[in-house]
Design a protein around this motif. Sequence first.
Motif, mmCIF file in Angstrom:
data_model
loop_
_atom_site.group_PDB
_atom_site.id
_atom_site.type_symbol
_atom_site.label_atom_id
_atom_site.label_comp_id
_atom_site.label_asym_id
_atom_site.label_seq_id
_atom_site.Cartn_x
_atom_site.Cartn_y
_atom_site.Cartn_z
ATOM 1 N N GLY A 252 0.430 15.562 3.485
ATOM 2 C CA GLY A 252 -0.677 14.213 4.213
ATOM 3 C C GLY A 252 -1.056 13.895 2.940
ATOM 4 N N MET A 253 -1.356 14.648 2.247
ATOM 5 C CA MET A 253 -1.773 13.589 0.561
ATOM 6 C C MET A 253 -0.030 12.201 0.200
ATOM 7 S SD MET A 253 -1.459 14.824 -3.093
ATOM 8 C CE MET A 253 -1.785 13.799 -4.281
ATOM 9 N N TRP A 254 0.845 12.692 1.228
ATOM 10 C CA TRP A 254 2.129 11.981 0.712
ATOM 11 C C TRP A 254 1.931 10.842 1.262
ATOM 12 C CZ3 TRP A 254 4.936 11.022 -3.937
ATOM 13 C CH2 TRP A 254 6.330 10.614 -3.728
ATOM 14 N N LEU A 255 1.310 11.019 2.608
ATOM 15 C CA LEU A 255 0.964 9.685 4.031
ATOM 16 C C LEU A 255 0.804 9.561 3.516
ATOM 17 C CD1 LEU A 255 2.255 12.814 6.801
ATOM 18 C CD2 LEU A 255 4.206 11.144 6.144
ATOM 19 N N GLU A 256 -0.840 10.543 3.527
ATOM 20 C CA GLU A 256 -1.862 8.767 2.279
ATOM 21 C C GLU A 256 -1.431 8.234 1.248
ATOM 22 O OE1 GLU A 256 -6.632 9.630 1.585
ATOM 23 O OE2 GLU A 256 -5.040 11.095 1.805
ATOM 24 N N LEU A 257 -0.088 8.220 0.648
ATOM 25 C CA LEU A 257 -0.503 7.810 0.054
ATOM 26 C C LEU A 257 0.565 6.196 0.600
ATOM 27 C CD1 LEU A 257 0.337 6.432 -2.824
ATOM 28 C CD2 LEU A 257 2.427 8.014 -2.838
ATOM 29 N N LEU A 258 1.449 6.469 1.235
ATOM 30 C CA LEU A 258 2.943 5.536 1.725
ATOM 31 C C LEU A 258 1.684 4.382 2.502
ATOM 32 C CD1 LEU A 258 5.682 7.759 1.943
ATOM 33 C CD2 LEU A 258 5.513 6.105 0.355
ATOM 34 N N ALA A 259 0.840 5.523 3.776
ATOM 35 C CA ALA A 259 0.241 4.407 4.140
ATOM 36 C C ALA A 259 -0.765 3.141 3.446
ATOM 37 C CB ALA A 259 -0.240 5.420 4.907
ATOM 38 N N ARG A 260 -1.471 3.574 2.213
ATOM 39 C CA ARG A 260 -2.291 2.746 1.184
ATOM 40 C C ARG A 260 -1.685 1.668 0.705
ATOM 41 N NH1 ARG A 260 -4.366 7.095 -0.087
ATOM 42 N NH2 ARG A 260 -3.625 6.642 -2.204
ATOM 43 N N THR A 261 0.703 1.470 0.694
ATOM 44 C CA THR A 261 0.989 1.088 -0.300
ATOM 45 C C THR A 261 1.189 -0.803 0.661
ATOM 46 O OG1 THR A 261 3.179 1.763 0.810
ATOM 47 C CG2 THR A 261 2.532 2.373 -0.846
ATOM 48 N N SER A 262 1.955 -1.556 -0.098
ATOM 49 C CA SER A 262 1.617 -3.331 0.576
ATOM 50 C C SER A 262 3.203 -2.545 1.568
ATOM 51 C CB SER A 262 2.143 -3.785 -0.544
ATOM 52 O OG SER A 262 3.066 -3.311 -1.295
ATOM 53 N N VAL A 263 4.151 -1.870 1.324
ATOM 54 C CA VAL A 263 4.836 -1.536 2.197
ATOM 55 C C VAL A 263 4.412 -0.163 3.246
ATOM 56 C CG1 VAL A 263 7.716 -1.758 2.458
ATOM 57 C CG2 VAL A 263 6.034 -2.941 0.783
ATOM 58 N N PRO A 264 4.002 0.235 4.185
ATOM 59 C CA PRO A 264 3.999 0.459 5.158
ATOM 60 C C PRO A 264 4.751 1.224 5.893
ATOM 61 C CG PRO A 264 2.331 -0.771 5.564
ATOM 62 C CD PRO A 264 3.217 -1.195 4.662
ATOM 63 N N VAL A 265 5.541 2.211 5.949
ATOM 64 C CA VAL A 265 6.642 2.965 6.129
ATOM 65 C C VAL A 265 6.544 4.647 6.726
ATOM 66 C CG1 VAL A 265 8.506 2.039 4.505
ATOM 67 C CG2 VAL A 265 7.561 4.824 4.524
ATOM 68 N N ARG A 266 7.269 4.963 8.058
ATOM 69 C CA ARG A 266 6.731 5.859 8.876
ATOM 70 C C ARG A 266 8.129 7.038 8.295
ATOM 71 N NH1 ARG A 266 8.910 5.490 14.600
ATOM 72 N NH2 ARG A 266 11.635 5.888 13.832
ATOM 73 N N VAL A 267 7.317 8.465 7.723
ATOM 74 C CA VAL A 267 8.110 9.149 6.894
ATOM 75 C C VAL A 267 8.193 10.742 7.487
ATOM 76 C CG1 VAL A 267 7.948 10.661 4.404
ATOM 77 C CG2 VAL A 267 7.142 8.386 4.540
ATOM 78 N N GLU A 268 9.448 11.435 7.279
ATOM 79 C CA GLU A 268 9.647 12.708 8.026
ATOM 80 C C GLU A 268 10.547 13.726 6.772
ATOM 81 O OE1 GLU A 268 11.892 12.475 11.730
ATOM 82 O OE2 GLU A 268 10.317 11.687 12.568
ATOM 83 N N SER A 269 9.897 14.738 6.808
ATOM 84 C CA SER A 269 11.156 15.638 5.829
ATOM 85 C C SER A 269 10.870 16.937 6.216
ATOM 86 C CB SER A 269 10.423 15.768 4.659
ATOM 87 O OG SER A 269 10.403 15.890 3.460
ATOM 88 N N ALA A 270 12.431 17.464 5.738
ATOM 89 C CA ALA A 270 12.524 19.025 5.771
ATOM 90 C C ALA A 270 11.793 20.156 5.333
ATOM 91 C CB ALA A 270 14.324 19.197 6.072
ATOM 92 N N ALA A 271 11.458 19.716 3.909
ATOM 93 C CA ALA A 271 10.336 20.062 3.478
ATOM 94 C C ALA A 271 8.970 19.345 3.521
ATOM 95 C CB ALA A 271 10.958 19.585 1.670
ATOM 96 N N ALA A 272 8.187 19.566 4.384
ATOM 97 C CA ALA A 272 7.001 18.881 5.133
ATOM 98 C C ALA A 272 6.080 19.841 4.743
ATOM 99 C CB ALA A 272 6.377 18.667 6.478
#
Length: 344
Positions: free
Chosen positions: A19-39
């Motif tokens: 969740g912390m990682w998703l929040e980080l990427l959401a705040r960047t200038s290039v937001p992306v959708r992310v999935e991970s098998a190690a979530a």
Amino acid sequence: MLARNTVDTTVLPPAERFGMWLELLARTSVPVRVESAAAADFAARAEFTDLGGFEVVGYEYPSLDVSRTRKLIRRSDPELYILALTTSGLGMSSQDGRRSEILAGEFTFYDASRPHDVCHYASEPGRTRATSITALIPHAALPLPPKRMAALYGGRMTGSEGLGALLAQFLVQVTGHPEQYHAADAGRLGAVGLDLATTMLGRHLVAEDAVPTEVRRRALVTQVQAYVHRHLGDATLGPQTIADTHHISLRTLHRLFEGENTTVAAYIRDLRLARCRRDLTDPALRAQSVQVIAARWGFGDKAHFSRAFRAAYGMSPQACRDGDPVTARDVNDLASRVNSTQAD
């Protein structure tokens, strides 16, 4: 030290890390959708270094599947190119219909203003994380024909030879050792990184003529300077050897250095003298003779070395050794003067 922002998910309990990682990427200038098998336990780290408009980000994570969709682009489009170096693990990239497998030591290239997909995961036995370094380059900063860049989207480029290797070494050095640079160096380092990236991409476009002349000159100077650093201890290192190695004429080599306020021979000599002075004042090398140290850095003639050292520092090599050891700051200031035309 270069300013750097670090995000490390391991400061949180395992269940909260993704969740912390998703929040980080959401705040960047290039937001992306992310999935991970190690979530379920996403131990990851990101280190952001801004080099004056040429931002580099070092990533470490278990595995990622990333999508940049049209919807996300409409939400935020900073008009950036993304040049990514895979340093460990395996990856797949896809943009504009091109799909490539990316191995460790290879670059891939995207336009963040267009949809793309990337997956990256650890593959080596015993490794639990994949690593990469990403450079974010504004469209307006890359002096190449925008309409031709699509030929590189989603493709792979080597980072183990030629300019690709030099750019990879630059990115690894800057992200891995920010403490070796001053904050004031950021803009100059960014300019070097942009020159190397521009020339590498231009060559892969088979359109080096589209790269501005001054950019090509600076990139070649950086390549020559890196070669000199690697071969300082070779007593045969000289202008002709350098010219032959880089497949340019001796006259062209000398003209390259006219813009650096020094000559090729002086650049080599000053670097060698700086290395000798550093070793002469190193208590750990006290048992080594002055002549051994001089020979290690390419000075085969003892008398010539003594004259050159005295001319540069106003004292003999032995007097330098017998005096007060130079501080780390002295060495850094000296290196800055010697390497005033080089980023590292």
